[in-house]
Design a protein around this motif. Structure first.
Motif, mmCIF file in Angstrom:
data_model
loop_
_atom_site.group_PDB
_atom_site.id
_atom_site.type_symbol
_atom_site.label_atom_id
_atom_site.label_comp_id
_atom_site.label_asym_id
_atom_site.label_seq_id
_atom_site.Cartn_x
_atom_site.Cartn_y
_atom_site.Cartn_z
ATOM 1 N N GLY A 19 0.752 -1.213 0.081
ATOM 2 C CA GLY A 19 -0.324 -0.112 0.509
ATOM 3 C C GLY A 19 0.966 1.495 0.014
ATOM 4 N N GLY A 20 0.515 2.491 -0.621
ATOM 5 C CA GLY A 20 0.792 3.343 -0.335
ATOM 6 C C GLY A 20 2.047 3.968 -1.803
ATOM 7 N N VAL A 21 1.977 2.770 -2.226
ATOM 8 C CA VAL A 21 2.747 3.032 -3.350
ATOM 9 C C VAL A 21 2.601 4.548 -4.287
ATOM 10 C CG1 VAL A 21 4.774 0.875 -3.061
ATOM 11 C CG2 VAL A 21 2.836 0.905 -4.654
ATOM 12 N N GLY A 22 1.509 4.307 -4.982
ATOM 13 C CA GLY A 22 0.579 5.260 -5.321
ATOM 14 C C GLY A 22 0.234 4.680 -7.319
ATOM 15 N N LYS A 23 -0.210 3.155 -6.092
ATOM 16 C CA LYS A 23 -1.628 2.195 -7.197
ATOM 17 C C LYS A 23 -2.856 3.633 -7.421
ATOM 18 C CE LYS A 23 -3.467 -0.334 -4.755
ATOM 19 N NZ LYS A 23 -4.471 0.431 -5.204
ATOM 20 N N SER A 24 -3.227 4.107 -6.550
ATOM 21 C CA SER A 24 -4.683 5.036 -6.814
ATOM 22 C C SER A 24 -3.746 5.593 -8.240
ATOM 23 C CB SER A 24 -5.067 5.456 -6.114
ATOM 24 O OG SER A 24 -5.314 4.664 -5.297
ATOM 25 N N THR A 25 -2.856 6.643 -7.718
ATOM 26 C CA THR A 25 -2.253 7.748 -8.702
ATOM 27 C C THR A 25 -1.907 7.432 -9.538
ATOM 28 O OG1 THR A 25 -1.027 8.537 -5.948
ATOM 29 C CG2 THR A 25 -0.899 9.612 -8.524
ATOM 30 N N VAL A 26 -1.751 5.929 -10.123
ATOM 31 C CA VAL A 26 -1.393 5.864 -11.438
ATOM 32 C C VAL A 26 -2.656 4.917 -12.122
ATOM 33 C CG1 VAL A 26 0.247 3.837 -13.173
ATOM 34 C CG2 VAL A 26 1.095 5.327 -10.892
HETATM 35 N N1 LIG Z 1 4.864 10.171 -7.573
HETATM 36 C C1 LIG Z 1 4.215 10.607 -6.696
HETATM 37 N N2 LIG Z 1 4.869 11.735 -6.458
HETATM 38 C C2 LIG Z 1 4.438 12.614 -5.721
HETATM 39 N N3 LIG Z 1 2.968 11.561 -4.397
HETATM 40 C C3 LIG Z 1 2.418 11.091 -4.758
HETATM 41 C C4 LIG Z 1 2.547 10.167 -5.753
HETATM 42 N N4 LIG Z 1 2.706 8.865 -6.403
HETATM 43 C C5 LIG Z 1 1.743 8.924 -5.046
HETATM 44 N N5 LIG Z 1 1.774 10.199 -4.659
HETATM 45 C C6 LIG Z 1 0.860 9.912 -2.946
HETATM 46 O O1 LIG Z 1 1.281 9.455 -1.862
HETATM 47 C C7 LIG Z 1 0.105 8.766 -1.305
HETATM 48 C C8 LIG Z 1 -0.255 7.542 -1.275
HETATM 49 O O2 LIG Z 1 -0.853 7.182 -2.855
HETATM 50 P P1 LIG Z 1 -2.024 5.935 -3.544
HETATM 51 O O3 LIG Z 1 -2.119 6.265 -4.781
HETATM 52 O O4 LIG Z 1 -2.533 7.225 -2.983
HETATM 53 O O5 LIG Z 1 -0.816 4.859 -3.087
HETATM 54 P P2 LIG Z 1 -1.399 3.262 -3.523
HETATM 55 O O6 LIG Z 1 -3.007 3.488 -3.611
HETATM 56 O O7 LIG Z 1 -0.391 2.676 -3.142
HETATM 57 O O8 LIG Z 1 -2.576 3.154 -1.704
HETATM 58 C C9 LIG Z 1 -1.046 9.870 -2.143
HETATM 59 O O9 LIG Z 1 -1.670 11.427 -1.074
HETATM 60 C C10 LIG Z 1 -0.329 10.447 -3.102
HETATM 61 O O10 LIG Z 1 -1.178 11.452 -3.632
#
Ligand SMILES: Nc1ncnc2c1ncn2[C@@H]1O[C@H](COP(=O)(O)OP(=O)(O)O)[C@@H](O)[C@H]1O
Ligand SMILES: [Mg+2]
Length: 378
Positions: A123-130
């Motif tokens: 978790g927290g690696v940016g899956k939802s962001t991607v």
């Molecule tokens: N490349 C990035 N640069 C800056 N912040 C990022 C990046 N990718 C993700 N984040 C931030 O890190 C946090 C976790 O990302 P998120 O996409 O929610 O992760 P996951 O879905 O894997 O748990 C969020 O606050 C998001 O905005």
């Protein structure tokens, strides 16, 4: 908060019919579900008359709904005997239970051309962001795109797309996705209280996801992006077996701990024969907003790129760690929409176009294969 149908079904998915070793919802034994405030009525269709079993199941249904949905819920369960179910279920019950063999697939998502799962080991690696930026970038090409946020324990779509309203329901009781930036959105977070979901067990989550698949009016889509819950456990495995996936995108940061988990992600998709479209390296390096020419490899260098090489899966590209990416997500407009020409959006746009190209090639190969088959027939 009023009780929703999917919450009840999710709770009932926790009650197992011991003879068949499956839950009541999967077996299709719940009919005519009606909810009025705290009053919940349904028919439990049993394949044969068995009063002791019927009473036991009634008790378990009541307990499960009161435990997981609302402790004041009043249940009114009618027992129906449906003999025609017996042969159907006896056929199912004789199957060898196996983790590897996918359950029978219902005709879900028939109007969707490609279903892309975005997964991560950690978790927290940016899956939802991607996932969010991939969906928006695909929609920018003119494609019809949906995004389903299945991460019930930590839904992101409401924040990332600034959705505060509840979705509409059609006269056929189907949920209408909410549209933002050309993407049709559905999130577990639209309907389920996250605090309540924290106590949900695996079978409840998977049954809720299945229901989302069937009870959403997706319409015709070119791509449906699935934001999976983090990890590679039973929940993820069941979801990827339930949904007719075209391919998977694995997100990882360059750190060893994240890479170890990303490897498990690739293994999970291999196990269920879903092609891995590639690995994304997120937070590949840090770029300070006031010194955009600098790159700091704070989580290590090229870790995910090397992992992709080792596992012989495509490398889809890297996304820098930039404040603008976090900020745009937090304020409800993914960066590829908020500032598509920015260096922060560039990597994400390239990843989306690689995914699209890969799927185009797959489609072409498939259609030329079927043409060859026709021409060589006598
Ligand atoms: N490349 C990035 N640069 C800056 N912040 C990022 C990046 N990718 C993700 N984040 C931030 O890190 C946090 C976790 O990302 P998120 O996409 O929610 O992760 P996951 O879905 O894997 O748990 C969020 O606050 C998001 O905005
Ligand atoms: Mg997430």
């Amino acid at each position: 908060m009023s009780i929703h149908k999917e919450q009840i079904k999710s709770a009932l998915a926790y009650v197992i019919h011991t003879q068949y070793g499956k839950d009541l919802v999967t077996l299709g034994l719940i009919e005519d579900l009606i909810i009025q405030d705290k009053y919940v009525a349904f028919t439990l269709e049993l394949p044969k008359k068995d009063d002791a079993l019927a009473n036991q199941l009634k008790k378990e249904c009541t307990e499960s709904v009161q435990k997981f949905v609302d402790k004041e819920a009043v249940l009114d369960i009618t027992i129906g005997i449906n003999i025609s179910k017996q042969r159907e279920l006896d056929g199912e019950g004789s199957e060898q239970p196996s983790q590897q063999s996918p359950p029978k697939q219902e005709p879900v998502l028939s109007g969707v051309k490609h279903v892309i799962a975005v997964a991560s080991g950690k978790g927290g690696v940016g899956k939802s962001t991607v996932a969010a930026n991939l969906a928006v970038a695909l929609a920018k090409t003119g494609a019809r795109v949906g995004l389903l946020d299945t991460d019930i324990y930590g839904p992101s779509v409401p924040t990332m797309f600034n959705v505060t309203e509840r979705p509409n329901i059609t006269t056929k009781k189907k949920l209408v996705p909410i549209e933002r930036y050309g993407v049709h959105l559905v999130s577990m977070g639209f309907l389920v209280d996250t605090d309540q979901a924290m106590i949900w067990r695996g079978p409840m989550v998977t049954s809720a996801v299945k229901q989302f698949m069937q009870e959403v009016e997706w319409g015709e889509l070119d791509y449906l992006v699935l934001d999976l819950p983090p990890g590679t456990g039973d929940i993820q495995l069941t979801i990827v077996q339930t949904v007719p996936l075209t391919g998977a995108v694995i997100v990882s940061t360059p750190q060893t701990v994240a890479l170890d988990d990303a490897r498990k992600g690739v293994a999970m998709f291999n196990k269920v024969n879903v092609p891995v479209l590639g690995i994304v390296e997120n937070m590949a390096y840090f770029v300070p907003e006031d010194m955009p020419e600098k790159k700091y490899f704070i989580f290590g260098k090229h870790g995910a790129r090397k992992l992709a090489q080792r596992l012989e899966v495509p490398f889809l590209g890297e996304v820098p760690l930039r404040e603008q990416i976090r900020e745009t997500s937090d304020t409800g407009t993914p960066v590829v929409e908020a500032d598509p020409d920015s260096p922060a959006a560039q990597g994400l746009m390239e990843i989306a176009s690689r995914v699209q190209q890969t799927l185009d090639i797959q489609d072409r190969d498939r259609s030329s294969a079927s043409k060859i088959e026709i021409t060589i027939r006598p």
